[in-house]
Design an enzyme around this catalytic site. Structure first.
Site, PDB file in Angstrom:
ATOM      1  N   TYR A 116     -54.290 109.313  82.085  1.00 15.74           N
ATOM      2  CA  TYR A 116     -54.924 110.107  83.169  1.00 15.74           C
ATOM      3  C   TYR A 116     -56.079 110.447  83.001  1.00 15.74           C
ATOM      4  O   TYR A 116     -56.905 110.653  84.013  1.00 15.74           O
ATOM      5  CB  TYR A 116     -53.742 111.345  83.698  1.00 15.74           C
ATOM      6  N   SER A 121     -47.482 109.002  92.081  1.00 11.90           N
ATOM      7  CA  SER A 121     -46.043 109.371  92.033  1.00 11.90           C
ATOM      8  C   SER A 121     -45.799 110.598  92.309  1.00 11.90           C
ATOM      9  O   SER A 121     -46.097 111.184  93.353  1.00 11.90           O
ATOM     10  CB  SER A 121     -45.960 108.949  90.470  1.00 11.90           C
ATOM     11  N   ASP A 163     -43.050  98.021  94.615  1.00 16.17           N
ATOM     12  CA  ASP A 163     -42.638  99.334  94.471  1.00 16.17           C
ATOM     13  C   ASP A 163     -41.319  99.712  95.151  1.00 16.17           C
ATOM     14  O   ASP A 163     -41.172  99.495  96.230  1.00 16.17           O
ATOM     15  CB  ASP A 163     -43.441 100.541  94.901  1.00 16.17           C
TER      16      ASP A 163
END
Lengths: 588, 332
Positions: free
Chosen positions: B113, B177, B275
């Site tokens: 991140y 997410s 996904d």
């Protein structure tokens, strides 16, 4: 049950040649049949790492990607076949150095019975061809050599880059809400430090006065205001040529003690080192710990008690404590030794103590330590090695002579704890800036974690002395030459040491230790086999463990011999000088 | 369709790691998680023109944010550093970023991140504020949302983040997410409190519901992710005893709240075609549309989860360019 298997030393033949590459030994120990598995990367030239994975924190050679991918698949199959493996891998196994992905995956595979995985394309015992595992593996959605008849791997064409050598330029800052005058103060400090670096003493001096005035308008009880005061004083002292205030050994000890109590840094270092020493001593009946700075011996009661509880009984423990000579007729080392001997006696650990009085670590010679070839040696250095990095030119820094003699003792383990900071940069301004941010984080943690007086005030004085030394001194007088983990890795590697990785068990226990401190904000982080203690994401202390890397000796027959405990030790018993104190063993 | 090998290795590694951490009884091996997570410290020295520093924005909550800024052009050597120096441009988007991890994994200082946020700064010419929100299962709903809300209030009140053109902080909320899920809730709260948010960016946002959708059934276990783990994470985040039709999980479901008439920011919703929860993500975009809100849907047919973590695929660049246009005023 240590993390290292000497019989795998064959792979270390090239270790000497690859001093710069990180050794990656890992093992999982646990369960009823402890296994050791090692995967060495010593024998390669400097690694060609995948640059993108490096950005994600993983060190994988581009040439190894396929291998790692295959192993991941095998592991996946094994876990799909038997979910019972998961708790075993999670709770029983010890994990090491997750950055070395290849080793990590391999070590987990070695933990599982080999019957649990077969060819990755044909999971055995899986009747359903559309099962998730089969689909994931054989679906063909990643071109994968093990699954396609003509391996045509899609290798991304990004040229793998060496991870940038950023560590030496790293400057980590954690701030809390700052008011404007705090920012003004930081500006003034920087400008002052810059003028010191340029040699403009008069500007620096007037800035010091200005800053003293600014301080009155700033909240000096917390944050940058608190630490700024110490830096302003240190600058003032430097300009007057005063350096650090001379401190008596007694004063040092008192401040040290309060620093020990006020925050978890020293406890973390002691605790982590003891864990590693305990593991290294496993299976040895004669052990010898050499403590580079005994102080009050606060580290050792826990080790003595842990050794007492060893399943096959405690070893004979020798402790050699190094410390400054005591003034006025006392023998502080001996007193500490007696106390520890008393404790050892109470838990039935055979114990012998020797004190070595020396004002500087570089004055200690290995023969003074009386290391015997039969014993397993642990060298313990808590915030001491950095003191050996300075010198008055043209002399060389003493580290150059100390590391070799440590190495010559062939220690089973050397535990090192150091401040995780770069306070040894040659430029004054750089050093000053780093120190300002490091100590403001440290003071911040004291503030939040230790409201108790006088512990806190005295702990602050302990740190103030470090600040004064970093800012005010040069040459041999500047002893607080903290350097970050990467530099120690390189230096110790060059001196013939290789890392012993601290694993998930040590990490967990250190984390649990921290929960004893009711303040949130402390955390432990894993850094390629070492553990760091952080305050709010800023690493402040780094703990690591090392072992003498075997040297290679070519005999005329071309057979490679390895150093083991029998050779190369300069520890023939020599009549000692009167500087040692012998505590009679409790049991002979 | 082919996934680059190093991406496959990265995501498989995460999957393996995550499998070790979730316990069947709903607890989480936090120590092992923190041990395994690769973290990086902030770096006030610019790297590739971007520097970062951490700020404790709330002492009592111990809430930390990592701030990423472009280096100052006048001072390439940052010895005179002023971390919170006022923004010098007419317009600077400030992206408040919520990292992913299904509410349980990762931190603002996780390497993946940190890298992603740096890329956002470079590509969007933005300042990024990455929020280190509290995670499940130790901290359930609404902790992550509360932390997000705190961060939004903090950012909106920083004078040094104001764009010169109008002395306002131009805030965009972004997340992947679980971070995408947090974006929605924080934006909703902002709308109700009349704090202006210029736009929402949801990357593979985490939504769900009691129903089993087609995509979940079809893709279960096929591309790194399975339904059972998704269920585990919802059980870990939602209040005990709640089911997946809780509005935090299913904002446009039977218990959802209507967004009609609410001054909600424009949204960019990115959905990966591989996904398994894409049906929920598509339903989210549709729900916004039906409520009269402005939404742009970016559907990437061949993308898997985590495609944005490495820049070696087309999807990455497509999405980054979209985000850049989204946050800069000339693009829409």
């Amino acid at each position: 049950m240590g993390p290292f298997d000497p019989s795998a030393a064959a792979a270390a033949a090239a270790a000497a040649a690859a001093a710069a590459s990180s050794s990656s030994s890992s093992s999982c120990s646990g369960g009823s049949a402890p296994k050791r598995h090692h995967h060495h990367h010593h024998h390669h030239p400097p690694p060609d790492l995948d640059g993108l994975l490096a950005g994600a924190g993983y060190k994988v050679r581009s040439s190894e990607l396929h291998h790692v991918a295959q192993r991941l698949e095998r592991l996946e199959t094994a876990l799909v076949n038997s979910a019972a493996h998961i708790p075993h891998l999670a709770s029983d196994a010890v994990h090491y150095n997750p950055s070395d992905l290849a080793s990590w995956v391999d070590s987990m595979l070695s933990e599982l019975p080999s019957s649990s995985f077969s060819s990755p394309c044909l999971p055995s015992g899986f009747p359903d061809p559309y099962s998730p595992a089969a689909a994931a593996l054989g679906g063909g959605w990643v071109d994968h050599p093990s699954c396609s008849p003509h391996p045509q791997p899609h290798q991304n064409v990004v040229v793998p880059q060496q991870p940038q050598p950023q560590q030496q330029q790293q400057l980590t800052v954690v701030t809390a809400l700052e008011e404007d005058s705090g920012i003004q103060l930081v500006h003034a400090l920087m400008t002052c430090a810059e003028s010191v670096q340029r040699g403009d003493a008069s500007l620096a001096g007037s800035l010091v006065e200005e800053m003293r005035a600014l301080l009155t308008r700033v909240d000096t009880s917390r944050g940058i205001g608190k630490v700024a005061g110490y830096f302003i004083d240190a600058l003032g002292r430097r300009l007057l040529g005063l350096g650090s205030a001379p401190a008596s050994a007694f004063e040092n000890e008192v401040l040290y003690h309060h620093f020990y109590e006020a925050c978890p840094y020293l406890k973390f270092a002691h605790f982590t080192a003891n864990q590693a020493i305990l593991e290294a001593f496993d299976g040895h009946d004669c052990v010898h710990v050499i403590d580079f700075n005994l102080m009050h011996g606060l580290q050792w009661p826990a080790l003595i008690q842990a050794l007492a509880l060893r399943p096959r009984g405690p070893p004979l423990l020798r402790l050699t404590g190094i410390g400054p000579p005591s003034p006025d007729g006392r023998d502080v080392l001996r007193e500490i030794g007696l106390r520890l001997a008393e404790l050892a006696r109470s838990v039935n650990v055979r114990f012998a103590f020797r004190g070595v009085a020396a004002s500087r670590l570089e004055d200690v010679k290995p023969w003074m330590l009386q290391v015997s070839p039969k014993e397993a040696v642990a060298v313990n250095s808590i915030m001491q090695l950095h003191r050996l990095l300075g010198s008055d030119p043209p002399r060389d820094p003493p580290i150059g002579s100390v590391l070799p003699w440590i190495r010559s003792l062939n220690p089973k383990i050397m535990t090192v704890a150091e401040q995780e900071a770069n306070h040894n940069r040659p430029g004054f301004l750089d050093r000053f800036t780093e120190a300002l941010y490091y100590y403001s984080t440290l003071f911040d943690s004291l503030e939040a974690a230790c409201p108790v007086q006088p512990d806190k005030a005295l702990a602050e004085m302990y740190l103030q002395r470090e600040i004064c030394n970093i800012v005010g001194c040069e040459g041999a007088a500047r002893v607080e030459r903290h350097e970050p983990l990467d530099r120690w890795r390189a230096r110790l590697g060059r001196a013939g040491f290789r890392p012993l990785h601290l694993g998930s068990n040590a990490f967990k226990q250190a984390s649990m230790l921290l929960t004893l401190f009711s303040t949130e904000g402390y955390s432990v982080e894993e850094n390629e086999g070492c553990l760091t203690l952080c305050w709010h994401s800023r690493p402040l202390i780094a703990a690591s463990a090392w072992q003498a890397a075997p040297t290679v000796v070519n005999s005329p027959a071309g057979v490679i011999n390895h150093d083991d405990n029998n050779n190369q030790l300069s520890c023939s018993p020599v009549p000692m000088l009167s500087i040692e104190t012998d505590i009679p063993s409790s049991i002979q | 369709m082919v996934v680059p090998l190093n991406m496959w290795v990265l995501i498989s590694n995460f999957k393996l790691k995550y499998n070790l951490l979730r316990r069947p009884d709903g607890t989480f091996d936090r120590h092992l998680a923190e041990f395994l997570d690769r973290k990086v410290p902030a770096n006030a020295n610019p790297v590739d023109g971007i520097f970062s520093f951490d700020v404790i924005i709330d002492r009592t909550m111990n809430l930390l944010c990592r701030i990423y800024r472009p280096a100052f052009t006048e001072e390439p050597q940052p010895s005179l550093i002023d971390l919170e120096k006022p923004v010098d441009a007419e317009f600077v988007p400030v992206i408040v970023f919520f990292h992913g991890g299904s509410f349980a994994h990762s931190s603002a200082n996780s390497a993946i991140y940190d890298t992603l946020c740096r890329r956002l700064v470079g590509i969007c010419k933005a300042i990024v504020v990455s929020v280190n929100y509290r995670r499940a299962p130790e901290n359930r709903y609404p902790c992550a949302y509360d932390d997000g809300w705190l961060a939004l209030k903090w950012v909106s009140s920083r004078s040094w983040l104001q764009s010169k053109i109008d002395s306002k902080v131009h805030i965009f909320l972004a997340g992947d997410s679980s971070g995408g899920n947090i974006v929605h809730s924080v934006a909703l709260r902002a709308a109700e409190a009349e704090i202006e948010v210029s736009g929402n960016i949801l990357l593979n946002p985490m939504f769900g519901g009691e129903e089993r959708t087609e995509s979940e059934k079809k893709l279960d276990g096929k591309y790194f992710v399975g339904i059972r783990e998704r269920d585990w994470y919802w059980r870990a985040f939602l209040p005990e005893g709640e089911n997946r039709d809780h509005p935090a999980c299913n904002p446009f479901g039977p218990r959802g709240k209507s967004l009609e008439g609410i001054k909600f920011p424009k949204s960019l919703v990115v959905v990966a075609g591989l996904d398994l929860i894409q049906d929920w993500q598509l339903a989210y975009a549709k729900g916004l549309e039906k409520a009269g809100q402005e939404v742009k849907l970016l559907f990437l047919e061949q993308a898997t989860i985590g495609f944005y973590l490495l820049p070696n695929n087309n999807h990455f660049y497509t999405v980054m360019n979209e985000i850049s246009s989204f946050v800069n005023p000339n693009g829409k």
